[in-house]
Motif scaffolding. Structure first.
Motif, short mmCIF file in Angstrom:
data_model
loop_
_atom_site.label_atom_id
_atom_site.label_comp_id
_atom_site.label_asym_id
_atom_site.label_seq_id
_atom_site.Cartn_x
_atom_site.Cartn_y
_atom_site.Cartn_z
N VAL A 137 1.09 -1.21 -0.08
CA VAL A 137 0.12 0.13 0.18
C VAL A 137 0.90 1.18 0.08
O VAL A 137 1.75 1.12 0.69
CB VAL A 137 -0.81 -0.04 1.16
CG1 VAL A 137 -0.28 0.11 2.48
CG2 VAL A 137 -1.71 1.13 1.30
N ARG A 138 0.48 2.29 -0.82
CA ARG A 138 1.40 3.34 -0.87
C ARG A 138 0.80 4.59 -0.60
O ARG A 138 1.56 5.56 -0.25
CB ARG A 138 1.83 3.69 -2.45
CG ARG A 138 2.67 2.42 -3.26
CD ARG A 138 3.90 1.91 -2.45
NE ARG A 138 4.66 3.04 -2.28
CZ ARG A 138 5.75 3.15 -1.45
NH1 ARG A 138 5.87 2.04 -0.58
NH2 ARG A 138 6.53 4.15 -1.56
N ASP A 139 -0.33 4.81 -0.45
CA ASP A 139 -0.98 6.05 -0.07
C ASP A 139 -1.55 5.98 1.32
O ASP A 139 -2.05 5.34 2.00
CB ASP A 139 -2.36 6.32 -1.00
CG ASP A 139 -2.74 7.55 -0.84
OD1 ASP A 139 -2.89 8.55 -1.66
OD2 ASP A 139 -3.61 7.66 0.35
N ASN A 231 -2.02 -3.62 -4.14
CA ASN A 231 -1.32 -2.18 -4.38
C ASN A 231 -2.11 -1.31 -5.26
O ASN A 231 -3.03 -1.83 -6.07
CB ASN A 231 -0.11 -2.55 -5.08
CG ASN A 231 0.50 -0.99 -5.65
OD1 ASN A 231 0.41 -0.97 -6.70
ND2 ASN A 231 1.37 -0.46 -4.79
N GLU A 232 -2.17 0.02 -5.00
CA GLU A 232 -3.22 0.89 -5.58
C GLU A 232 -3.01 0.77 -7.14
O GLU A 232 -3.93 1.19 -8.08
CB GLU A 232 -3.12 2.24 -5.32
CG GLU A 232 -3.54 2.55 -3.81
CD GLU A 232 -2.19 2.44 -2.53
OE1 GLU A 232 -1.27 1.62 -2.97
OE2 GLU A 232 -2.42 2.94 -1.86
N LEU A 261 -8.64 1.44 -3.24
CA LEU A 261 -8.32 0.60 -2.21
C LEU A 261 -9.08 0.72 -1.05
O LEU A 261 -9.61 -0.52 -0.35
CB LEU A 261 -6.74 0.51 -2.01
CG LEU A 261 -6.39 -0.44 -0.91
CD1 LEU A 261 -6.48 -1.71 -1.19
CD2 LEU A 261 -4.82 -0.12 -0.82
N ALA A 262 -9.12 1.90 -0.46
CA ALA A 262 -9.79 1.94 0.93
C ALA A 262 -11.25 1.72 0.80
O ALA A 262 -11.80 1.29 1.77
CB ALA A 262 -9.47 3.38 1.50
N VAL A 263 -11.93 2.18 -0.31
CA VAL A 263 -13.39 1.58 -0.41
C VAL A 263 -13.44 0.32 -0.52
O VAL A 263 -14.43 -0.19 0.21
CB VAL A 263 -13.77 2.50 -1.70
CG1 VAL A 263 -15.28 2.16 -1.94
CG2 VAL A 263 -13.86 3.98 -1.39
N ALA A 264 -12.62 -0.58 -1.44
CA ALA A 264 -12.89 -1.91 -1.49
C ALA A 264 -12.47 -2.79 -0.25
O ALA A 264 -13.22 -3.45 0.20
CB ALA A 264 -11.87 -2.38 -2.53
N ALA A 265 -11.49 -1.98 0.60
CA ALA A 265 -11.30 -2.78 1.83
C ALA A 265 -12.48 -2.54 2.83
O ALA A 265 -12.99 -3.59 3.42
CB ALA A 265 -9.97 -2.17 2.54
N GLY A 266 -12.95 -1.37 2.85
CA GLY A 266 -14.36 -1.23 3.56
C GLY A 266 -15.55 -2.18 3.21
O GLY A 266 -16.16 -2.70 4.06
N ILE A 267 -15.77 -2.42 1.99
CA ILE A 267 -16.76 -3.43 1.57
C ILE A 267 -16.26 -4.81 1.93
O ILE A 267 -17.28 -5.47 2.44
CB ILE A 267 -17.12 -3.06 -0.14
CG1 ILE A 267 -17.47 -1.87 -0.46
CG2 ILE A 267 -17.80 -4.40 -0.51
CD1 ILE A 267 -17.31 -1.60 -2.12
#
Ligand code: SAM
Length: 285
Positions: A137-139, A231-232, A261-267
């Motif tokens: 993860v980069r961001d 990774n993004e 990435l953060a949205v996909a992780a939330g789902i």
């Protein structure tokens, strides 16, 4: 050892500081750079709420910067806890605080804490546990948001795989909104992660743009779950993808190439923890 490091050993006390060229202030400002955070194994957290959460969770505070002009009962209490913990309290003006925080209107408290990682080999997930592994993860904003979401859903922690952004960068810490202090973070090179993964007997689910299954198909409640997110830019690496029990996809309808990435992780996190948030439909079935 840096000036801030030497101060760490002194018994807890209070000092008024007015100059930006004070060596302790210089060391704290340097914590914006990863090489200095790595050298001092320290990082900055801002605001009374985040600092209170850190102290409640037993994180070690080295230094507290306190705005002299804004002192109130909450600040007094945090300052007293810092001294009791052996830390140093610096009373400073707004100019020092805004320079340290890189903000025009900084919060009245800035804390310098010791970094903390959980050793990977101490992680032994049990049934009902959800761990999230992030590949390169980069961001920092994504990482901070994901740490906050892991906390919100009651997942157990995060494993940073390969060359990830520093979870103790100021941007990442800000984005966690204090959740950094409740969520264990481990880190590992890909090869070390893969050898740990071989000893993990739960369900490993990778999220992939070419995943063969819809993300709602696996039964996440039956065993400990390890989610893998990519990774993004490059997605999940080949070795990590090949070491998943299932590769899942979150359906998309529009023209977007992928989800953030953060949205996909939330789902994924809500789905993996669905058993703890049953809907009326789930209860009826
Ligand atoms: N170009 C990258 C690729 O082809 O994988 C896109 C990476 S995406 C921005 C970052 C990560 O978010 C992915 O590796 C995956 O873990 C997750 N992700 C994003 N959208 C997804 C989707 N629709 N289905 C499954 N995972 C997704």
């Amino acid at each position: 050892m840096s000036e801030a490091g030497r101060e760490k050993r002194a018994p807890g006390r209070v000092k008024a500081v007015t100059s930006l060229s004070n060596p302790i202030i210089k060391d704290i400002r340097a914590l914006w750079l990863k090489k200095h955070r790595d050298r001092d194994r320290a990082f900055i957290a801002e605001g009374a709420e985040a600092i209170r959460q850190a102290l409640d969770a037993g994180w070690t505070i080295r230094t507290l910067l306190c705005a002299t002009a804004e002192r109130d009962a909450v600040m007094e209490k945090i300052a007293a806890r810092t001294i009791a913990a052996g830390g140093l309290v610096l009373e400073v003006g707004n100019k020092i605080l805004s320079t340290v925080a890189h903000r025009e209107n900084p919060q009245g408290l800035v804390g310098v804490f010791e970094q903390r990682y959980q050793p990977l080999d101490s992680i032994r997930p049990a049934r009902g546990d959800v761990w999230l592994a992030l590949d390169r993860v980069r961001d920092p904003g994504n990482l901070g948001t994901i740490i906050r979401t892991v906390d919100a859903v009651g997942a157990k922690g995060i494993i940073l795989v390969g060359a990830c952004v520093d979870p103790f960068s100021v941007e990442a810490v800000r984005a966690t909104m204090g959740s950094l202090f409740s969520i264990p973070i481990a880190r590992a090179e890909e090869s070390a992660f893969l050898s740990w993964r071989r000893s993990f007997s739960g369900l490993t689910v990778g999220t992939h743009m070419e995943g063969a299954e819809d993300f709602r198909v696996p039964d996440y409640a039956a065993q400990p779950v390890l989610l893998l997110m990519g990774n993004e830019k490059h997605g999940l690496s080949e070795p990590l993808s090949h070491n998943c029990d299932r590769l899942v996809r979150i359906p998309q309808a529009g023209k977007a190439e992928s989800l953030n990435l953060a949205v996909a992780a939330g789902i994924m996190l809500y789905e993996a923890r669905r058993a703890v948030f049953p809907t009326e439909v789930d209860r009826a079935s």
